[in-house]
Design a protein around this motif. Structure first.
Motif, PDB file in Angstrom:
ATOM      1  N   SER A 162      40.279 -26.781   1.826  1.00  0.00           N
ATOM      2  CA  SER A 162      39.575 -25.530   1.540  1.00  0.00           C
ATOM      3  C   SER A 162      39.856 -24.460   2.596  1.00  0.00           C
ATOM      4  O   SER A 162      39.554 -23.284   2.377  1.00  0.00           O
ATOM      5  CB  SER A 162      38.070 -25.779   1.441  1.00  0.00           C
ATOM      6  N   ASP A 166      41.768 -21.246  -1.739  1.00  0.00           N
ATOM      7  CA  ASP A 166      40.503 -20.539  -1.951  1.00  0.00           C
ATOM      8  C   ASP A 166      39.746 -21.077  -3.165  1.00  0.00           C
ATOM      9  O   ASP A 166      40.231 -21.945  -3.904  1.00  0.00           O
ATOM     10  CB  ASP A 166      40.727 -19.033  -2.071  1.00  0.00           C
ATOM     11  N   TYR A 167      38.547 -20.534  -3.382  1.00  0.00           N
ATOM     12  CA  TYR A 167      37.691 -21.030  -4.461  1.00  0.00           C
ATOM     13  C   TYR A 167      38.331 -20.831  -5.830  1.00  0.00           C
ATOM     14  O   TYR A 167      38.220 -21.709  -6.701  1.00  0.00           O
ATOM     15  CB  TYR A 167      36.328 -20.332  -4.422  1.00  0.00           C
TER      16      TYR A 167
END
Length: 237
Positions: A162, A166-167
């Motif tokens: 992470s 990224d998300y």
């Protein structure tokens, strides 16, 4: 010539960006809380699978397993050599960071090394014999049909990196794994490389639940990285 051995044009620089380390079939059964009886008759995808031997040993036990990884676009001899180098480097690093891990399963660094070496040997042998089981792919896209597999397993990639993924990449990848699964996706572990719970895990769970999926965190009988003893089970049925 097999798909695994076709990629003559891949450069050493590209291969250097790949980490080719894997886990054994036995490790997978503990990490993903799997029982052979529940896997019989199911089509299973391991992604990203690296140098894991789950596909090799699963096939020997009558399971229908496909492995997929970015690494499979390289020549097999180069991959085998890279795997040996990666294991050596990982063991050197492990000696300096032993306190960050739980050693109940492996005993010590040499015990861990043997598991990694065995996984690599079994994976490479199976790739030579059954190359069509090993499909090159670059997440967050997979070259498979919708619901092609009943169960998708994904280990030691999502959430762990992470700090560099990224998300948006995480949610896109999870949705892609779900696209090719008809029943369930399991992701292990739920920690980043520091052993901390993935910072955006609750957000991801809420988004998936809002789409009608059943999402649960499940404790498993395996812990190597401290706090890394749970998986995410995402069910479509």
């Amino acid at each position: 010539m097999s798909r695994v051995e076709q990629s003559q044009g891949k450069t050493k620089q590209e291969l250097d960006r790949v980490v080719f380390i894997g886990r054994t079939f036995e490790e997978y059964t503990h990490m993903f809380d799997l029982q052979l009886s529940e896997l019989a008759g199911k089509r299973i995808l391991d992604c990203p699978s690296g140098a894991c031997s789950f596909t090799a040993h699963g096939r020997k036990q009558g399971l229908d397993v496909t492995a997929s990884d970015i690494a499979y676009d390289h020549r097999l001899d180069d991959l085998e050599a890279k795997g040996q180098q990666d294991i050596e480097h990982a063991m050197e690093t492990m000696e300096r960071a032993k306190s960050n891990y739980v050693w109940d399963y492996y005993g010590d660094v040499p015990g861990l090394c043997e598991h990694r070496q065995q996984a690599l040997r079994d994976c490479v042998q199976d790739m030579r014999e059954f190359p069509d089981r090993y499909v090159a792919a670059v997440l967050p896209e997979l070259p498979f049909d919708d619901k092609q597999f009943h169960l998708v397993l994904s280990a030691h990639f999502l959430f762990m990196y992470s700090d560099r993924l990224d998300y948006d990449f995480h949610i896109q990848t999870v949705r892609e794994l779900l696209r090719v699964a008809s029943e369930e996706v399991r992701i292990f572990p739920l920690t980043d490389l520091t052993g901390s719970r993935y910072a955006h895990l609750d957000r991801l769970i809420h988004e998936l639940e809002a789409e009608g999926l059943r999402v649960t965190e499940v404790n498993v009988p395996y812990e190597f990285m401290k706090n890394g003893n749970s998986l995410l089970k995402i069910s479509k049925i």
